[in-house]
Design a protein around this motif. Sequence first.
Motif, short mmCIF file in Angstrom:
data_model
loop_
_atom_site.label_atom_id
_atom_site.label_comp_id
_atom_site.label_asym_id
_atom_site.label_seq_id
_atom_site.Cartn_x
_atom_site.Cartn_y
_atom_site.Cartn_z
N ALA A 274 0.83 -1.21 0.00
CA ALA A 274 0.00 0.00 0.00
C ALA A 274 0.86 1.26 0.00
CB ALA A 274 -0.93 -0.01 1.21
N VAL A 275 1.95 1.24 0.78
CA VAL A 275 2.84 2.40 0.83
C VAL A 275 3.62 2.55 -0.47
CG1 VAL A 275 4.81 3.44 2.03
CG2 VAL A 275 3.05 2.24 3.34
N ALA A 276 4.13 1.43 -0.99
CA ALA A 276 4.98 1.48 -2.18
C ALA A 276 4.22 1.95 -3.42
CB ALA A 276 5.58 0.10 -2.44
N ILE A 277 2.94 1.68 -3.48
CA ILE A 277 2.16 2.08 -4.64
C ILE A 277 2.20 3.60 -4.85
CG2 ILE A 277 -0.24 2.38 -5.42
CD1 ILE A 277 -0.75 -0.52 -4.63
N PHE A 278 2.22 4.36 -3.75
CA PHE A 278 2.27 5.82 -3.87
C PHE A 278 3.64 6.31 -4.33
CE2 PHE A 278 -1.58 5.48 -1.43
CZ PHE A 278 -2.34 6.55 -1.86
N GLY A 279 4.70 5.55 -4.02
CA GLY A 279 6.01 5.91 -4.50
C GLY A 279 6.84 6.72 -3.52
N TYR A 280 7.77 7.49 -4.07
CA TYR A 280 8.82 8.16 -3.31
C TYR A 280 8.31 8.97 -2.13
CZ TYR A 280 12.24 11.79 -2.21
OH TYR A 280 13.06 12.67 -1.56
N ASP A 281 7.35 9.84 -2.34
CA ASP A 281 6.91 10.77 -1.29
C ASP A 281 6.46 10.05 -0.03
OD1 ASP A 281 7.44 13.31 -2.06
OD2 ASP A 281 5.53 13.67 -3.04
N LEU A 282 5.55 9.10 -0.18
CA LEU A 282 5.01 8.42 0.99
C LEU A 282 6.05 7.52 1.64
CD1 LEU A 282 2.57 8.09 2.78
CD2 LEU A 282 1.75 6.25 1.29
N VAL A 283 6.85 6.82 0.82
CA VAL A 283 7.92 5.97 1.36
C VAL A 283 8.86 6.79 2.22
CG1 VAL A 283 9.93 4.56 0.76
CG2 VAL A 283 7.81 4.28 -0.51
N ARG A 284 9.28 7.94 1.68
CA ARG A 284 10.23 8.79 2.41
C ARG A 284 9.65 9.31 3.72
NH1 ARG A 284 10.35 14.13 2.65
NH2 ARG A 284 8.83 14.34 0.95
N LYS A 285 8.40 9.78 3.68
CA LYS A 285 7.79 10.36 4.87
C LYS A 285 7.56 9.31 5.97
CE LYS A 285 5.58 14.08 2.27
NZ LYS A 285 4.33 14.59 1.67
N MET A 286 7.10 8.14 5.57
CA MET A 286 6.85 7.08 6.54
C MET A 286 8.15 6.60 7.19
SD MET A 286 3.58 6.65 6.66
CE MET A 286 3.28 5.05 7.37
N MET A 287 9.21 6.50 6.39
CA MET A 287 10.50 6.07 6.93
C MET A 287 11.05 7.08 7.92
SD MET A 287 12.10 4.45 3.45
CE MET A 287 13.73 4.18 4.11
N ALA A 288 10.87 8.36 7.64
CA ALA A 288 11.35 9.40 8.54
C ALA A 288 10.66 9.32 9.90
CB ALA A 288 11.14 10.77 7.91
N VAL A 289 9.35 9.12 9.89
CA VAL A 289 8.60 9.03 11.14
C VAL A 289 9.05 7.83 11.97
CG1 VAL A 289 6.31 8.63 12.14
CG2 VAL A 289 6.59 10.24 10.25
N PHE A 290 9.12 6.67 11.33
CA PHE A 290 9.46 5.45 12.07
C PHE A 290 10.91 5.43 12.52
CE2 PHE A 290 5.47 3.85 10.38
CZ PHE A 290 5.01 3.08 11.44
N SER A 291 11.79 6.14 11.82
CA SER A 291 13.18 6.17 12.25
C SER A 291 13.32 6.78 13.63
CB SER A 291 14.03 6.96 11.24
OG SER A 291 13.68 8.33 11.25
N ILE A 292 12.52 7.79 13.91
CA ILE A 292 12.58 8.44 15.23
C ILE A 292 11.95 7.55 16.30
CG2 ILE A 292 11.82 10.44 16.56
CD1 ILE A 292 11.85 12.06 13.94
N VAL A 293 10.77 7.02 16.01
CA VAL A 293 10.07 6.18 16.98
C VAL A 293 10.88 4.95 17.34
CG1 VAL A 293 8.01 4.78 17.39
CG2 VAL A 293 7.81 6.98 16.21
N ILE A 294 11.33 4.21 16.32
CA ILE A 294 12.08 2.98 16.57
C ILE A 294 13.45 3.29 17.16
CG2 ILE A 294 13.02 0.88 15.53
CD1 ILE A 294 10.01 0.98 15.65
N GLY A 295 14.06 4.40 16.74
CA GLY A 295 15.36 4.77 17.30
C GLY A 295 15.30 4.93 18.80
N VAL A 296 14.27 5.61 19.28
CA VAL A 296 14.11 5.78 20.73
C VAL A 296 13.90 4.44 21.41
CG1 VAL A 296 12.60 6.74 22.51
CG2 VAL A 296 13.20 8.13 20.52
N LEU A 297 13.07 3.58 20.83
CA LEU A 297 12.80 2.27 21.42
C LEU A 297 14.05 1.39 21.44
CD1 LEU A 297 9.29 1.42 19.89
CD2 LEU A 297 9.81 2.14 22.23
#
Length: 469
Positions: free
Chosen positions: A161-184
């Motif tokens: 579902a994320v990949a279908i949208f392409g670069y924009d959504l992939v990039r934004k989702m990865m940025a959000v999770f990098s912070i959340v998972i990094g803290v964890l």
Amino acid sequence: MTDTIKNANRLGGKPRIVALERRHIRPIPLSERRGTSRGLFFVWLGINMLPLTVVTGALGPTLFGLSLGWTITAVVIGNVIGGLGAALHASQGPQLGIPQMLQARGQFGYFGGSLLALIALIMFLGFFASNLVVAAQSFAAVFQSDAINTGIIICAVIALAVAIFGYDLVRKMMAVFSIVIGVLVVVSIFVIVSNPITFAEHNELGFNLAGFFGMLAIGVTWQLAYAPYVSDYSRYMPHDGGAKQAFWATYLGLVIGTVLVMVLGALVGLSTADGDAMAALGRLLGGFGPVVLFAFGIASAVMNSSNIYSGVMCSLTVFETLSAKIRIDTAKRVGMTVAYALLAMIGALLGKDNFLVIFGDFVIILLYVLIPWSAVNLVDYFILRKGHYVVDDMFRRDGGRYGRWDSIGLVSYLVGILVQLPFMVTSMYTGPFAEPLGFVDMAWVVGFAVPAVIYGFWKRSAITSGAVR
């Protein structure tokens, strides 16, 4: 970048915006180069905040018999070295504005480049399938369920579902999770270090030369595995000054993110007895475990979209060479994305029971096939052509100045594969030079140096003589 489709209807005075990638494998115009070094850093920081990285870090104790200290040392050295290669490839994106493996046409020709893109495509399939398995294992540990198959299917659908949208959504989702998972991850390291069970006696672990270099090679491989798609993201950086920004954003993001999570994996590996590192992580974290495992599972499902996205870029590169009548558009990209996700999902379902053995060999073999390509690409880009390419020629079916097949690049690559055979160390095949070297895997060193030298001198001679441009 991506074309933004704005719905003409406005709700509450605000436009409804849906971003779908429209450029696909075509060059990104200078006017659309809106990428930032900060955004690129978080892409590569987040891409390794995955359960698969934990499993890889755990290979030090579980597969190679290394102690915690030696595992971490090998992880750091390997990632620092391998990260340089990946970052150098990333710096090519702002200059050329096209996906990474399409650039292979500049060294291997129009059709020859597609062969390399096909190899990278197989790599992306392997990583996508591997991430599906460990993400499903994370969910199974949280819900204390054996429904791994269901987890694999759910994670594949999320990534799709994320990949279908392409670069924009992939990039934004990865940025959000990098912070959340990094803290964890940081919190998890502190919790596990404070757990006395983690450092129970492990008399069988220590230092062995073959294991140390094996783990170091995995660190190098892990970083170079990103080389075939780093430009897929850095091509959105500005042309002027973007190369330097892309290098450091990619290098720091990849190395910091990988080392951090692999250290967590090394700690977990001390207590992994059944091959399920994620279950061991949950046990060590106690009540905090379900939170971390669930977050890892979601992050893996979302970030795995990058493997589909870049794999599809390779697929489209190959697909375009099949016929002059083929035109790449959004429908073809989306269709290829769905087919790609289904194929990887089936592979994950079939290989889940022998995952650790399959994954260990997959990573090592990946090193052998990627190293010669990396050597040829880097020598051509930085030493011979110094970043000057005619991108339009890479889209011509006759290859323009790069030709249909570049025999110099292809032969150099093949030699790079062959010279590694005597040095290889895998469960399926061990070369004759492995035992005299104490089963230390030095194939990747030979596989980089030999094709780099052959291609460098041979290609320079051809350019000097006017045989090629």
